[in-house]
Structure formats: structure tokens, C-alpha cells
Design a protein around this motif. Sequence first.
Motif: not given
Lengths: 225, 232, 231
Positions: A122, A124-132, A135-136, A139-140, C75, C104
Motif C-alpha cells: 500500500l 509502495a502504491v502510494a508512492r507511485t501515485l505521487g505521494a512524498s 505524505r505516505v 496518509t497511509v 513518485r 499530480r
Amino acid sequence: MSAFAVDLPVVWFTLRVAALAVLLLAPFGLALALLLARRRFPGKALLETLVSLPLVLPPVATGLLLLKFLGRRGPGGRAAQALFGMDVVFTWKAVVVAMMVMSLPLLVRTARVAFEEVNPRLEAVARTLGASEARVLSTVTLPLASRGIAAGLLLAFARALGEFGATILVAGNIPGRTTTIATAIYNDVQTGLDGRAYGLLAVSAALAFGAIFLSEVWLKRRTNA
Amino acid sequence: MKELLVLVFAAASLTDALKEIAASWETAGGESVAFNFAASSLLARQIREGAPADLFLSADEVQMDGLEKAGLVEPGTRRSILSNTLVVVVPGDATAPLLSARDLTTSRVQRIALGEPGSVPVGVYSKKFFEGIGIWTLVAPKVVPTESVRATLAAVESGNVDAGIVYRTDALISKKVKIAFEVPAASGPAISYPFALVKGAPREAAARKFLEYLSSKAARAVFARYGFLVTD
Amino acid sequence: MTLSLEGLRLPLTPFALELDATLSAHVTAVFGPSGAGKTSLLEAVAGLRHPERGRIVLSGRVLDDAARGVRVPPRQRAVGYVTQDDSLFPHLSVAGNLRYGAGRGLAERPALAEDRVVDVLGLSLLLDRRPSTLSGGERRRVALGRALLSAPEILLLDEPLSGLDRVLKDRVLEHLLKVKAAFPLPILYVTHEAAEVVALADEVVILESGRVAALGPPGEIFQGVAHVSSA
């Protein structure tokens, strides 16, 4: 037996310093738990052991170490004098420090498990969605670990409430200044005021029961992942 | 084969003198003696709760009175032969001079270690002293209560308090504190060390013999050497 | 868009994945048996795993260069990654999940409109629901929508139809076709079902034992092969 009574000012004092101890401990303890949950690094086993020490050392032994460190002749005590012009030992500040040290292992161990149970996928996916990373975390990771973290904080609080061995060495038992529920019971027993001792015992038991019970409930009802 | 152990509950301030006395007693063929050193208040409490003590050597009459009222003292065995002096001690490396009790009320002195003023004999004596000269209310906020006179001594030795009140005999033992001033006998409370046989002592015969020995010339000499005031 | 995998070597167990390919179709399928390294390839493009050797270049942007130590963090890669188990955030609603990556969009790469994506994927009635209350197919579509709404330059889909029954498979496939038709977004699609390749892909890469066995349009590649699906 002397009259049954509850020394409310002592109870109130204990609750306040224990709450402050947990509040001050939380950022450091949670950061440590996160580090131990997520990273591998040389010396990790050593760090884990150090963190667990207050759990296993006799509390008075830990108290002795703290006394040496925080006393007027110790590095911590001298720093406090130099920076803030204040003494630490035999004041409420020493009570807070003793509680923080004794509660640290419980908080770190419980929170670490909570963090380990967060599915890294979860994050990892948050990072791919652009989260710093921040933020990860906010928010996660933290929301998903929140129940375990809360349980850990509660356990830490319960432990702080009951802290005796380290406290009595490093803060003494000064009425109105550093007397906690535990040290007051000790004193009352020594001076034959059993009634007061039993009063505080009842309060102590109720607080401990409540804190542990709540903590267990939270630990069982974790967020479904 | 010495299984018979006389168990002596003794005030903390008597520690060193008693150990020496017991050593000579045993060398001279006496039964083995074991000690439990602590504040007399705690010892009295333990005896009341049924601790198997043979002798009680208290640092004040109050604790002995309490046990007597509870019927725990063997009649006819109580006697007091020792007294002591209170002294104010400061850490060995302290620089500012402390000359009298008034100096304890100044802001130079932030923390004073005393035995628990409600129960520990040396603390009770200290409080009486301060009350006697009318400065107890000024001093009370600075008090760090301790468990026993030896704990007071340790607190002053550590430098974590500015001063403490102990018996002269304790100050003489320690190299890490200095005596700031002595509490003159006139203004100080009357210190007295009552000794007695505990009623129902498990090893009564041997305990009586040791109790006698404590009043012997040899024992008195040892006590005097450690700085106790020996009466009679 | 062009995805160049140059001299790539990904250490796996028991073997290593070695690739050298340039993919430029709208939908490129990565086909092979389980354990062939397909998921690892997606993870590498997403930046969750790094190659031991070689480069990954997306439309001229170097994402990974093992020799020069270049490793763009996930990211900053603008990839929309849909994992095999959806990885929906259980503590957020469907709407919360969809919008997670929404900040983004850039001027040169504006985000897709939420209404459009919700419409194409049929999610409008699900917005306030929690992931734990959704069916497998619904979760798939939400994961897809979430990836689409994060302004990706490329979509990475890891076996999106696995674990679904026949009926749901067809429904999600339909939605995938709609997504392909509606959005000009390049898609890298991993599967071990030939039927899906034929239905969706313009180009297929066949992976076998860590190597590219074939690369080309599905019609050519699967022609003349007796047994096409592999386990």
C-alpha cells in the motif's frame, strides 16, 4: 487500620506527569518503532536490545543510571544547569524522565508491530501515485497503524502511572513535589497509614485495569487491510 | 557448626560500630549475629508485621514505645546507653561556607536532605531541632525526605543536595562530606538509642547474651570510638 | 510514447530477467508463465525495484541507469500502477482512493477529468463505499480509476483479470476496452492468458525463463502455435 482515604492531589499529579511523559515520548518512540520496523542497518540488534533494556533491568538499576546521568554532577544534570539553570533530580522533571525511560520499550514494541502489519504494498502504491514520504507516512502508514499505536500509547501511560523503582531513586519522594501514587503507597505503608495506602491502591488498580483493558480491545479490533 | 543466628534489627546509624562489635563477639566464641540495618521506623513496622527479630536497637524512644505498647518488647530488657549529636553536613567539594542554621534558610541552599520527618528518627530529631529554633516553615519546602540516615548521607555525598542532617557518627564515617556545623546539645533534641529483646524472640538465650555484651566495657569503647555519646 | 528497456538485468530467483526491447504501441502485453518475472518488470518500470544493469527510458526520460547510478523515485515517474491485489487503501472511501494521486497533473500533462474516468469505469454509484464492501470486479475498476486519475504517462496493469469469475472477467475486459478507446494512454499489460492479449494488445512481448522469446503483434506471434495459453 487508619481511615480509608484517597489522596486526590497525588492521583492528579501522577496523571499529569504520566500524560506529559507519554506526550514527550511519543514522537521519539514512534520514530524509533518505524525505523526498527522498516529499515535494516548495521547495529540494529544492538539498538533493539538497548530499547528493551528498561523492560528487563530492575527498575532501580535503571533509576541508578538515571541518577548518575541527571544528577548535579552528571552530564545531563550539568547540561540542564548550563542551558536552563535548573536542577532535574528531585523535581517533577525527573519523574517525567523516569516514566519516559521505563515506558519506552512498551511503546516501541507495540508500535513496531503495528507498523510491521501495514502492508508495504500500500505504501509502495502510494508512492507511485505521487505521494512524498511524509505524505505516505501521514496518509497511509499512520492511519493504518493507528489502533496499534493507540494501544501502545495507552500501555506506555499505564506503565508510567505505576512507575516506582526508577522514580524513587531519581526524584525521591517529596510530598507535594514528586510523590506519585506508587511512592505514596510505599510511604503510607512505611508510616503505618494503611487506610491511605489502600485508597491509593484502589485508584491505581482501577486506572491500570482501565488502561490495559482498553489497550487490549484496541489491539484486537485492528483496521481491516 | 553455627546454625544459631541471632537476628538483630538495628538503626542504620549503628551499622559500622555494630559490625565491629559483632565481629569481636563472634571471635570470642559468641553465636553468629546477623543484622538488618534500616530506619528504626521501618524496622519497628517489620517487627509489628511478624518479622522474626531477636533484638531491636532503635534510634529513638518513640519507635520502641510503639512496640512496647503493642506488647512486643520483653519486659525488663529495655535500656538506653547511647546518644548522638546531630550535625549539618555539606558535600565534600562545597565552597560556600555554612555557619549556622540561619544559613540554611538563605537562597544559597536549595535542597536539604533529611530523614523522613514523620517517621525516620534522624528526620524526626531534625524537625524538632528546626521547630525549636523557629525556622521549620522556612526550611520545609527545601526538604528532600530520605529513607534512613545513611540515605541522607548518600544524598549529600552525591552532591545532588546542598546540605543534610545526619548524626555525627555518620559524618565521621564518610570521606565525601564535611561537617558544616554541629547542633549544640542545648538547642538539639535529646537523642537516645533504646535497645531491647523482642518478645517471643526465636533465639532468646543467645540474644540475651549478646544484648548484655552490647553494654560491656569492650562494646562501649567501640561505640565511643565511632563518636557515640555513651551514658551510664 | 516509447518505453526502452536497454540491456536490463533484474536479479530474481531462481534466475535473472534480462531484457532488451523497445515498446511503442498503445497497449503492449507482457505474456509468459507465472514466475517468468512479469510482475518484477512492472515493479522496475514503477521504480519499486531497481535493475542491476541497464537503463529504463520512458519517452526520452531516463528513469533508471544502473551504470550512472540514476534512480528516479516512484513518485516522480508518473506511472499508474495497478497491482494484482488492487492495493486499495482500506481506510479511505472509493472517492478518497480515486483522488489520492490527483494532485499530480501538470500543464503539459493535465490530469484526466474525474467525471470522465468515473463515467468510463462505471463508478458513480460506488463513490461513498469502502473498499471492503466492494466485489472483486468493482475493486479492480476503482484501482484502475485511481491510477488513471494520477496523471500517469503510462499505465502498468498486473493481471487485472486474475481471480475473477467468467462474468466479471468479461465486464472488466469491457471496461478496459473502453479505457483504451477513451484515453490515449500507453498501457503495459501483464497476463498469462492469451485470450486477453488478443483482445486488447497491439503488441506482445513473450517472456520465457527470463528472456524475451518473441516480440510483435499478437496476430503474428500466436499464429501457428497450437497451445497458446500457459499456466
